[in-house]
Design a protein around this motif. Structure first.
Motif, mmCIF file in Angstrom:
data_model
loop_
_atom_site.group_PDB
_atom_site.id
_atom_site.type_symbol
_atom_site.label_atom_id
_atom_site.label_comp_id
_atom_site.label_asym_id
_atom_site.label_seq_id
_atom_site.Cartn_x
_atom_site.Cartn_y
_atom_site.Cartn_z
ATOM 1 N N MET A 25 0.824 -1.202 0.000
ATOM 2 C CA MET A 25 0.000 0.000 0.000
ATOM 3 C C MET A 25 0.861 1.256 0.000
ATOM 4 O O MET A 25 0.575 2.236 -0.719
ATOM 5 C CB MET A 25 -0.932 -0.014 1.224
ATOM 6 N N ASN A 26 1.960 1.240 0.771
ATOM 7 C CA ASN A 26 2.840 2.405 0.815
ATOM 8 C C ASN A 26 3.641 2.588 -0.463
ATOM 9 O O ASN A 26 4.064 3.702 -0.810
ATOM 10 C CB ASN A 26 3.788 2.287 2.007
ATOM 11 N N ASP A 27 3.873 1.449 -1.196
ATOM 12 C CA ASP A 27 4.634 1.526 -2.455
ATOM 13 C C ASP A 27 3.769 1.937 -3.644
ATOM 14 O O ASP A 27 4.293 2.192 -4.745
ATOM 15 C CB ASP A 27 5.282 0.168 -2.774
ATOM 16 N N LEU A 28 2.463 1.998 -3.448
ATOM 17 C CA LEU A 28 1.575 2.264 -4.573
ATOM 18 C C LEU A 28 1.887 3.571 -5.307
ATOM 19 O O LEU A 28 1.869 3.618 -6.550
ATOM 20 C CB LEU A 28 0.112 2.256 -4.083
ATOM 21 N N PRO A 29 2.243 4.681 -4.625
ATOM 22 C CA PRO A 29 2.541 5.928 -5.355
ATOM 23 C C PRO A 29 3.745 5.816 -6.284
ATOM 24 O O PRO A 29 3.844 6.566 -7.267
ATOM 25 C CB PRO A 29 2.788 6.936 -4.225
ATOM 26 N N SER A 30 4.685 4.888 -5.971
ATOM 27 C CA SER A 30 5.899 4.762 -6.805
ATOM 28 C C SER A 30 5.830 3.557 -7.732
ATOM 29 O O SER A 30 6.846 3.099 -8.259
ATOM 30 C CB SER A 30 7.140 4.649 -5.896
ATOM 31 N N LYS A 31 4.612 3.058 -7.949
ATOM 32 C CA LYS A 31 4.424 1.889 -8.804
ATOM 33 C C LYS A 31 4.992 2.117 -10.202
ATOM 34 O O LYS A 31 5.588 1.218 -10.822
ATOM 35 C CB LYS A 31 2.924 1.555 -8.874
ATOM 36 N N VAL A 79 11.584 -0.704 -12.634
ATOM 37 C CA VAL A 79 12.326 -0.952 -13.888
ATOM 38 C C VAL A 79 11.408 -1.472 -14.968
ATOM 39 O O VAL A 79 11.425 -1.010 -16.122
ATOM 40 C CB VAL A 79 13.489 -1.944 -13.633
ATOM 41 N N VAL A 80 10.582 -2.447 -14.603
ATOM 42 C CA VAL A 80 9.683 -3.051 -15.593
ATOM 43 C C VAL A 80 8.686 -2.029 -16.106
ATOM 44 O O VAL A 80 8.358 -1.996 -17.305
ATOM 45 C CB VAL A 80 8.976 -4.279 -14.999
ATOM 46 N N ALA A 81 8.208 -1.166 -15.212
ATOM 47 C CA ALA A 81 7.238 -0.163 -15.633
ATOM 48 C C ALA A 81 7.856 0.850 -16.584
ATOM 49 O O ALA A 81 7.196 1.340 -17.514
ATOM 50 C CB ALA A 81 6.651 0.541 -14.409
ATOM 51 N N ARG A 82 9.149 1.151 -16.387
ATOM 52 C CA ARG A 82 9.780 2.185 -17.192
ATOM 53 C C ARG A 82 10.421 1.636 -18.473
ATOM 54 O O ARG A 82 10.655 2.348 -19.430
ATOM 55 C CB ARG A 82 10.841 2.905 -16.353
ATOM 56 N N ASP A 83 10.690 0.292 -18.472
ATOM 57 C CA ASP A 83 11.353 -0.307 -19.641
ATOM 58 C C ASP A 83 10.592 -1.565 -20.034
ATOM 59 O O ASP A 83 10.715 -2.620 -19.395
ATOM 60 C CB ASP A 83 12.805 -0.637 -19.300
ATOM 61 N N SER A 84 9.799 -1.488 -21.096
ATOM 62 C CA SER A 84 8.949 -2.605 -21.509
ATOM 63 C C SER A 84 9.740 -3.809 -21.960
ATOM 64 O O SER A 84 9.237 -4.941 -21.980
ATOM 65 C CB SER A 84 8.014 -2.166 -22.633
ATOM 66 N N THR A 85 11.010 -3.619 -22.329
ATOM 67 C CA THR A 85 11.802 -4.781 -22.770
ATOM 68 C C THR A 85 12.126 -5.694 -21.607
ATOM 69 O O THR A 85 12.586 -6.825 -21.812
ATOM 70 C CB THR A 85 13.106 -4.317 -23.434
ATOM 71 N N MET A 86 11.919 -5.192 -20.410
ATOM 72 C CA MET A 86 12.187 -6.026 -19.245
ATOM 73 C C MET A 86 10.994 -6.916 -18.900
ATOM 74 O O MET A 86 11.056 -7.706 -17.958
ATOM 75 C CB MET A 86 12.538 -5.146 -18.035
ATOM 76 N N ALA A 87 9.910 -6.796 -19.623
ATOM 77 C CA ALA A 87 8.723 -7.623 -19.385
ATOM 78 C C ALA A 87 8.661 -8.768 -20.365
ATOM 79 O O ALA A 87 8.994 -8.609 -21.545
ATOM 80 C CB ALA A 87 7.468 -6.769 -19.519
ATOM 81 N N ASP A 88 8.213 -9.947 -19.863
ATOM 82 C CA ASP A 88 8.058 -11.096 -20.760
ATOM 83 C C ASP A 88 6.705 -11.748 -20.540
ATOM 84 O O ASP A 88 5.774 -11.161 -19.967
ATOM 85 C CB ASP A 88 9.205 -12.081 -20.555
ATOM 86 N N PHE A 89 6.597 -12.993 -20.921
ATOM 87 C CA PHE A 89 5.345 -13.757 -20.850
ATOM 88 C C PHE A 89 4.733 -13.703 -19.446
ATOM 89 O O PHE A 89 3.528 -13.512 -19.283
ATOM 90 C CB PHE A 89 5.625 -15.209 -21.267
ATOM 91 N N TYR A 90 5.552 -13.845 -18.421
ATOM 92 C CA TYR A 90 5.018 -13.973 -17.066
ATOM 93 C C TYR A 90 4.528 -12.646 -16.502
ATOM 94 O O TYR A 90 3.754 -12.634 -15.556
ATOM 95 C CB TYR A 90 6.060 -14.616 -16.143
ATOM 96 N N ASN A 91 4.999 -11.570 -17.082
ATOM 97 C CA ASN A 91 4.451 -10.291 -16.654
ATOM 98 C C ASN A 91 3.030 -10.081 -17.195
ATOM 99 O O ASN A 91 2.271 -9.291 -16.660
ATOM 100 C CB ASN A 91 5.340 -9.147 -17.123
ATOM 101 N N ARG A 92 2.703 -10.776 -18.239
ATOM 102 C CA ARG A 92 1.374 -10.662 -18.843
ATOM 103 C C ARG A 92 0.470 -11.865 -18.533
ATOM 104 O O ARG A 92 -0.709 -11.846 -18.797
ATOM 105 C CB ARG A 92 1.516 -10.514 -20.367
ATOM 106 N N TYR A 93 1.043 -12.911 -17.951
ATOM 107 C CA TYR A 93 0.316 -14.171 -17.713
ATOM 108 C C TYR A 93 -0.687 -14.011 -16.561
ATOM 109 O O TYR A 93 -0.363 -13.472 -15.499
ATOM 110 C CB TYR A 93 1.312 -15.275 -17.396
ATOM 111 N N ASP A 94 -1.931 -14.511 -16.763
ATOM 112 C CA ASP A 94 -2.974 -14.514 -15.727
ATOM 113 C C ASP A 94 -3.240 -15.944 -15.294
ATOM 114 O O ASP A 94 -3.944 -16.685 -16.000
ATOM 115 C CB ASP A 94 -4.265 -13.878 -16.258
ATOM 116 N N PRO A 95 -2.661 -16.374 -14.192
ATOM 117 C CA PRO A 95 -2.844 -17.771 -13.763
ATOM 118 C C PRO A 95 -4.280 -18.104 -13.383
ATOM 119 O O PRO A 95 -4.632 -19.269 -13.205
ATOM 120 C CB PRO A 95 -1.887 -17.893 -12.577
ATOM 121 N N TYR A 96 -5.133 -17.087 -13.207
ATOM 122 C CA TYR A 96 -6.501 -17.315 -12.737
ATOM 123 C C TYR A 96 -7.518 -17.252 -13.879
ATOM 124 O O TYR A 96 -8.723 -17.332 -13.638
ATOM 125 C CB TYR A 96 -6.859 -16.293 -11.656
#
Length: 791
Positions: A621-627, A631-648
């Protein structure tokens, strides 16, 4: 906490339902609580049966009275003579008979005064308080007057003196010959006594403003004590608290009073033609057909009589006849206003006189409400028991509070302010006390229980019927007794101050809550929660009709209620009537289980919610303002399948696996799985000791609710604590024990799960003085003495 269970459902439910009934502790009294009363109740016989009905050889004694009495208004004294014919209907030979001398309660050296306790206030006491320390029942007694009976003579019918012995409030008369069964014996007693000020049961009230008195005369003549199959002679001393044990008979009573007095008494007046004026007789005739009360003596006429313009009015003798009654009382005063109506109470053509007498100090309340309350009482009680058999019922206004009952006549409080205004409490208190005291005509004047021994058999049953009649008078009637939550303070009080209901009336601590409120509450709980209205009403009516004009004992009541309803109530009588333990159920915990349905639509959504709950930490909750600074938020190349995967997310493979699972189940098992049933295990402790039904309210996630009721027998294997499984298709978010205050639970703080905290309220400023009940009518300047409010 929710726990998921696999599909061993049939086995789980069967084993769980059995296991939860087994005792979990060796320290339990369940067998004692649920065993039958057995030898606690007397052995049935040919007089009183095991069903609670009178037996084929039931008998009771009888006494007929012919009384002549004179009221000395100047000296506050009654002189009387009586001829008594006593009938021995018992199978026994009698060598002597016992009479009750209740006025001896007020003798200075009597048992009433000597057994009364109190303390001396070392800081100072008034002469009246000092004198009161030696008085019985707290009555105001003149130290210069001798109270109690003066027995002038006791003679047989030939005029020969009979030997007698006085023992406190009892007198034994020795018979010249043994009185055989099925014979009668006539004798006479001449007597006199000085009248005390009204002390709650009998006496006079003096009105200093006009110099007159109103007399309410009861337990005023020597009366036969009961002789029965239970106790033999009932000659317990009268100590003031326990009321009266009496037998039925026919009465003829001639009452001589000052000629300007109005007299009301038990029974029917035989000589209205001689004692009433022509106008009064005309009004009485009019009252035979009206639907509202007619004034027989108006307030203006009563005020004129108060002035005593005729200083020597002479005397009049009013003659009354009362058949098949257990007692006789009367009231007399020149101050009395009198209204009456002859009502077809039961709509069967038989009319009953409903009457009230009262001084002007009772108006406007009494003219407005008293006689109508009398009529309502006869109707309400009659519908629940039997039709009122007597020709008249009278309500008399005596002093300001309380009340007292006698056959066909009662003395009742409830007085407005001098300006004619009154508080709501005074109004409803007056109506309530009239209902109560007139209702006593049914218990014990007709269902003739022994008040001296068992106060609850008349006061408790009557208070219960009063509570029902009050609700029928006004839906919002502020009844003082009857609701379970009104007895909890008493039942949670210090154990040393509690007595079982089954305690002799003279020995009860706290007669009001013990003999009135607690048994009335018990009957209400039986009717509403344990038995249900239909079964209870049938059984109660059966008891009333079985024992009308007879003398029941507690066992007869207990047995009849079970016999006529088919409900085992021994556990209830034990707890409520023979014990002092309170009800206090504690909802300790609730465990939540559900079936693993394997339905991906359900299970993955539940998993998603649980994962989200676990992630919702304080750090997240305290980290929410700096979400957005990660690194992943600022650089999309750092995201892969698991950043987009919805296990549910539910996939086709998930659905296929579910269908395959269903194919292995029977139709019944499929239905259970599809319902997605929740199972809750409730752990409930019996902290108070009194076993009662367990009533639980479930509030569901969707905003709806439901109530489940489990009988008191849920405690039969373990009275200390039980576990109970409840299944529901909806998720329960709040559990509440006894949600509608049905079992008189003394502690509602432990009735909820999860717990709901309740604040303790406090005042900023300490209250300096106690205030009397508010009187809005007076505040607004309404009301006028002698004027009934207009509808």
């Amino acid at each position: 906490m929710k726990q998921v269970i696999t599909f061993l459902l049939a086995t789980l439910l069967t084993v769980g339902a059995q296991a939860q009934q087994l005792p979990v502790s060796p320290n339990y009294k369940a067998n004692d609580r649920f065993e039958q009363l057995g030898t606690v109740l007397p052995t049935p016989n040919t007089y009183r049966t095991a069903s609670g009905a009178p037996g084929r050889e039931y008998w009771q004694q009888r006494a007929d009275y012919d009384i002549k009495a004179e009221l000395d208004d100047d000296n506050r004294r009654i002189t009387g003579s009586e001829t008594i014919t006593y009938y021995n209907n018992s199978p026994d030979d009698l060598k002597y008979i016992w009479l009750q001398l209740d006025q001896n309660l007020f003798k200075k050296d009597g048992i009433g005064a000597r057994s009364r306790t109190g303390t001396v206030n070392g800081r100072g006491m008034s002469p009246e308080q000092i004198e009161e320390l030696s008085n019985a029942r707290g009555a105001t007694l003149d130290p210069g007057i001798q109270y109690g009976y003066e027995i002038k003579s006791v003679k047989d019918k030939t005029g020969k003196a009979l030997p007698y012995t006085i023992n406190g409030t009892m007198m034994r008369i020795d018979l010249p010959l043994v009185m055989k069964p099925n014979t009668n014996y006539a004798f006479s007693v001449d007597w006199a006594y000085n009248i005390t000020e009204y002390y709650g049961r009998s006496g006079y009230e003096y009105f200093p403003k006009d110099g007159n008195a109103a007399y309410f005369i009861a337990h005023w003549f020597p009366r036969l004590a009961p002789y029965d199959d239970v106790n033999g002679w009932n000659h317990k001393q009268f100590l003031g608290q326990g009321e009266f044990a009496l037998i039925f008979g026919n009465y003829k009573v001639a009452i001589t009073v000052p000629a300007d007095h109005v007299v009301a008494a038990s029974g029917e007046c035989q000589n209205y033609a001689q004692v009433l004026t022509s106008v009064q007789k005309q009004r009485l005739k009019q009252a035979e057909t009206t639907k509202t009360p007619v004034l027989i003596v108006t307030q203006e006429e009563a005020i004129k009589a108060e002035k005593r313009e005729n200083k020597k009015p002479g005397t009049k003798t009013w003659i009354y006849k009362a058949d098949n009654v257990r007692d006789f009382a009367f009231a007399s005063s020149r101050k009395f206003i009198w209204d009456a109506m002859q009502s077809d109470v039961y709509k069967n053509g038989r009319k009953i006189w409903c009457m009230s007498i009262y001084p002007k100090e009772g108006n406007p309340l009494w003219e407005q409400y008293s006689t109508r309350a009398v009529e309502h009482t006869l109707k309400s009680y009659g519908n629940r028991t039997f039709e009122y058999p007597y020709p008249v019922a009278i309500s008399c206004h005596a002093v300001a509070g309380g009340g007292m009952e006698y056959p066909m006549i009662s003395f009742n409080g409830g007085r407005p302010e001098e300006d004619g205004t009154y508080s709501e409490g005074v109004k409803y208190g007056m109506i309530g006390v009239i209902i109560h005291e007139v209702g006593h005509n049914f218990f014990p004047m007709i269902v003739n229980s022994d008040e001296r021994q068992w106060a609850w058999m008349d006061e408790g049953l009557n208070t219960f019927c009063q509570y029902l009649a009050e609700k029928e008078w006004d839906y919002n009637f502020p009844s003082r007794r009857g609701e379970p939550n009104q007895i909890t303070e008493y039942m949670s009080s210090d154990k040393s101050m509690l007595s079982p209901i089954m305690t002799s009336a003279e020995n009860v601590i706290g007669l009001g809550p013990n003999a009135y409120a607690k048994p009335a509450t018990a009957l209400n709980i039986l009717r509403e929660t344990v038995m249900g209205r239909a079964l209870f009403d049938h059984a109660f009516k059966e008891y009333s009709t079985r024992w009308r004009f007879k003398s029941p004992t507690p066992a007869d009541f207990f047995r009849t209620m079970e016999d006529a309803s088919g409900v085992d109530l021994d556990w209830f009588w034990k707890g409520w009537f023979y014990g002092t333990e309170p009800a206090d159920q504690d909802l300790v915990s609730v465990d939540w289980f559900s079936i693993d349905t394997k339905n991906p639509e359900i299970e993955k959504e539940l998993a998603r919610k649980e994962a989200a709950r676990k992630k919702n930490t304080i750090s997240k909750m305290n980290d929410l303002p700096s979400k957005g600074e990660t690194v992943v938020a600022r650089d999309s190349t750092m995201a892969d399948f698991y950043n987009r995967y919805d296990p549910y997310k539910v996939t086709a493979a998930d659905r296929q696996a579910y269908e395959q699972y269903l194919s292995t189940l029977s139709e019944n098992e499929k239905e259970l799985v599809k319902k997605n049933t929740n199972f809750y295990t409730l752990s409930v402790k019996n902290k108070g000791g009194l076993v009662m039904p367990v009533i639980i309210k479930m509030e569901f996630e969707d905003g709806t609710d439901s109530v489940a009721t489990f009988p008191a027998e849920i405690w039969r294997f373990n009275d200390a604590g039980v576990s109970k499984v409840i299944s529901t298709n909806k998720k329960v978010v709040q559990w509440t024990l006894d949600p509608y205050q049905q079992i008189a639970d003394i502690d509602t703080e432990n009735n909820s799960f999860p717990r709901i905290p309740k604040p303790t309220r406090f005042q900023i400023f300490r209250q300096q003085e106690l205030r009397k009940a508010p009187n809005p009518m007076q505040m607004e300047g309404a009301g006028k003495v002698g004027t009934a409010p207009k509808n």
